[in-house]
Motif scaffolding. Structure first.
Motif, PDB file in Angstrom:
ATOM      1  N   THR A 177      -0.656  86.745   1.241  1.00 20.23           N
ATOM      2  CA  THR A 177      -0.807  86.989   2.504  1.00 20.23           C
ATOM      3  C   THR A 177      -2.027  88.407   2.159  1.00 20.23           C
ATOM      4  N   VAL A 178      -3.169  87.948   2.834  1.00 21.71           N
ATOM      5  CA  VAL A 178      -4.472  89.066   2.845  1.00 21.71           C
ATOM      6  C   VAL A 178      -4.898  89.559   3.886  1.00 21.71           C
ATOM      7  N   GLU A 179      -5.019  91.057   3.978  1.00 20.79           N
ATOM      8  CA  GLU A 179      -5.343  91.732   4.934  1.00 20.79           C
ATOM      9  C   GLU A 179      -7.011  92.281   4.741  1.00 20.79           C
ATOM     10  N   ILE A 180      -7.575  91.840   5.844  1.00 14.78           N
ATOM     11  CA  ILE A 180      -9.213  92.366   5.844  1.00 14.78           C
ATOM     12  C   ILE A 180      -9.410  93.006   6.910  1.00 14.78           C
ATOM     13  N   THR A 181      -9.877  94.280   6.373  1.00 18.30           N
ATOM     14  CA  THR A 181     -10.464  95.428   7.389  1.00 18.30           C
ATOM     15  C   THR A 181     -12.124  95.406   7.309  1.00 18.30           C
ATOM     16  N   ALA A 182     -12.774  95.351   8.266  1.00 19.76           N
ATOM     17  CA  ALA A 182     -14.218  95.638   8.507  1.00 19.76           C
ATOM     18  C   ALA A 182     -14.463  96.803   9.477  1.00 19.76           C
ATOM     19  N   LYS A 183     -15.224  97.817   8.941  1.00 17.61           N
ATOM     20  CA  LYS A 183     -15.255  98.907   9.573  1.00 17.61           C
ATOM     21  C   LYS A 183     -17.034  99.026   9.664  1.00 17.61           C
ATOM     22  N   SER A 184     -17.415  99.251  10.908  1.00 19.55           N
ATOM     23  CA  SER A 184     -18.779  99.773  11.132  1.00 19.55           C
ATOM     24  C   SER A 184     -18.855 101.376  10.723  1.00 19.55           C
ATOM     25  N   MET A 185     -19.638 101.807  10.132  1.00 16.03           N
ATOM     26  CA  MET A 185     -19.931 103.144   9.678  1.00 16.03           C
ATOM     27  C   MET A 185     -20.803 103.914  10.504  1.00 16.03           C
ATOM     28  N   ASN A 186     -22.077 103.422  10.660  1.00 11.06           N
ATOM     29  CA  ASN A 186     -23.145 103.752  11.279  1.00 11.06           C
ATOM     30  C   ASN A 186     -23.953 102.830  11.946  1.00 11.06           C
ATOM     31  N   PRO A 187     -24.326 103.226  13.436  1.00  8.07           N
ATOM     32  CA  PRO A 187     -24.490 104.526  13.918  1.00  8.07           C
ATOM     33  C   PRO A 187     -23.177 104.898  14.759  1.00  8.07           C
ATOM     34  N   TYR A 188     -22.230 103.618  14.886  1.00 11.10           N
ATOM     35  CA  TYR A 188     -21.023 103.840  15.577  1.00 11.10           C
ATOM     36  C   TYR A 188     -19.861 103.409  14.803  1.00 11.10           C
ATOM     37  N   GLU A 189     -18.718 103.725  14.886  1.00 10.61           N
ATOM     38  CA  GLU A 189     -17.588 103.400  14.296  1.00 10.61           C
ATOM     39  C   GLU A 189     -16.641 102.344  15.083  1.00 10.61           C
ATOM     40  N   LYS A 190     -16.458 101.202  14.622  1.00  8.78           N
ATOM     41  CA  LYS A 190     -15.436 100.171  15.205  1.00  8.78           C
ATOM     42  C   LYS A 190     -14.954  99.428  14.042  1.00  8.78           C
ATOM     43  N   THR A 191     -13.469  99.195  14.226  1.00  6.22           N
ATOM     44  CA  THR A 191     -12.712  98.471  13.301  1.00  6.22           C
ATOM     45  C   THR A 191     -12.245  97.106  13.679  1.00  6.22           C
ATOM     46  N   LEU A 192     -12.693  96.027  12.662  1.00 11.07           N
ATOM     47  CA  LEU A 192     -12.013  94.747  12.878  1.00 11.07           C
ATOM     48  C   LEU A 192     -10.976  94.487  11.985  1.00 11.07           C
ATOM     49  N   LYS A 193      -9.884  93.950  12.265  1.00  7.71           N
ATOM     50  CA  LYS A 193      -8.922  93.428  11.303  1.00  7.71           C
ATOM     51  C   LYS A 193      -8.406  92.052  11.446  1.00  7.71           C
ATOM     52  N   GLY A 194      -7.932  91.542  10.385  1.00  6.20           N
ATOM     53  CA  GLY A 194      -7.460  90.169  10.361  1.00  6.20           C
ATOM     54  C   GLY A 194      -6.569  89.850   8.931  1.00  6.20           C
ATOM     55  N   THR A 195      -5.435  89.147   9.391  1.00  7.55           N
ATOM     56  CA  THR A 195      -4.719  88.834   7.956  1.00  7.55           C
ATOM     57  C   THR A 195      -4.896  87.342   7.771  1.00  7.55           C
ATOM     58  N   TYR A 196      -4.883  87.049   6.481  1.00  6.56           N
ATOM     59  CA  TYR A 196      -4.827  85.402   6.287  1.00  6.56           C
ATOM     60  C   TYR A 196      -3.636  85.064   5.364  1.00  6.56           C
ATOM     61  N   GLU A 197      -3.027  84.164   5.838  1.00  2.00           N
ATOM     62  CA  GLU A 197      -1.638  83.589   5.203  1.00  2.00           C
ATOM     63  C   GLU A 197      -2.087  82.473   4.256  1.00  2.00           C
TER      64      GLU A 197
END
Length: 302
Positions: A177-197
């Motif tokens: 099981t893998v956890e992926i986190t993608a976060k925009s750093m600039n100009p605004y912050e937003k976090t996206l998450k997902g897990t892969y089984e």
């Protein structure tokens, strides 16, 4: 007396559970409202950061036919085909192993030896031909585009990312099981998450596959090589329906009777993907990955 004490205890328990339930629901609802308001604010700034397999709330992706190879996903500066961010977005992606395998298994991004990857989604604008007159307007500047009656619009950018999973001792990974986190750093912050089984099917080997996505006036064909090794392939299509945005670095190609390219042969590295752009000559035609044929070839093998 014992009955009254027991009755009080039950009543107290019900009240406590009710308060706990309201608190949990309230917290969840408040979090949902907070995320919705923040996304609305970002949208008002023309900021979009999305993925089909990641979300503001963790998205579960299950693959019971995993071949043990790279797992692909993408990030975009758009929510749909109608709106896109027209400025650059810097982002960071991290991957990690969760569960019992975390101590003996690692996750690596985009062919590196790192679990962290930094990138940029470049916002840009382009000329779009909605007139169905067959004119290629992709190189028009804004004034030329608008004077000739075409549409100048923000274009969607897509970043293709992949991860590999390897055990520390070099043995085969079967279930992880893998956890992926993608976060925009600039100009605004937003976090996206997902897990892969991921559940490996030992009967599967690598393959050359195609994914096609239509974006307004152009189509994007992704050629995917999930083999470990480099492959030589020949891709063909009906040149009457499609025109390729030709890469001059591809030396082996053939043309139809009208002089339009209908087939190319090229090398593609193992565990990589290659994007190709195509333009439709007739927008009433339905084009998808089945409109292309791809086979392994010996032409570019030296």
């Amino acid at each position: 007396m014992r009955f009254k004490v027991k009755k009080k205890y039950i009543l107290f328990s019900l009240i406590f559970l009710s308060i706990l339930g309201l608190f949990t629901f309230g917290f969840t609802y408040a979090k949902y409202v907070s995320n919705s308001l923040w996304n609305y604010y970002l949208g008002s700034k023309g900021f979009y950061f999305s993925s089909s397999s990641l979300g503001s709330e963790t998205v579960l992706n299950v693959n019971n036919l995993w071949d043990g190879k790279s797992v692909l996903f993408s990030l975009s500066n758009s929510e749909n085909d109608l709106v896109a961010t027209d400025y650059n977005i810097t982002y960071q992606v991290t991957c990690s192993i969760i569960g019992d395998d975390a101590s003996n298994t690692n996750c690596f991004l985009n062919g590196t030896d790192s679990s962290t990857y930094n990138g940029v989604l470049s916002g840009y604008e382009t000329c779009v031909n909605y007139q169905n007159d067959g004119v290629d307007v992709s190189n028009y500047i804004q004034s030329e585009c608008e004077v000739n009656g075409y549409t100048w619009k923000k274009e969607k950018a897509i970043a293709d990312i992949y991860f590999d999973v390897l055990k520390n001792d070099g043995t085969e990974v079967t279930d992880v099981t893998v956890e992926i986190t993608a976060k925009s750093m600039n100009p605004y912050e937003k976090t996206l998450k997902g897990t892969y089984e991921l559940h490996r099917d030992p009967t599967l080997e690598g393959e050359i596959s195609l994914e096609y996505e239509y974006e307004d006036f152009a189509g994007r064909l992704l050629v995917i090589n999930s083999f470990q090794e480099e492959k030589c392939v020949t891709l063909s299509w009906n040149a009457t329906d499609l025109r390729i945005d030709f890469d001059k670095n591809i030396e082996n190609f053939s043309e139809d009777e009208s002089g339009y390219i209908q087939e190319i042969t090229f090398k593609i590295d193992g565990k990589t993907s290659l994007p190709l752009t195509f333009y439709q000559t007739d927008f009433s035609q339905k084009i998808d990955s089945s409109s292309f044929q791809i086979v392994e070839s010996a032409v570019c093998q030296n």
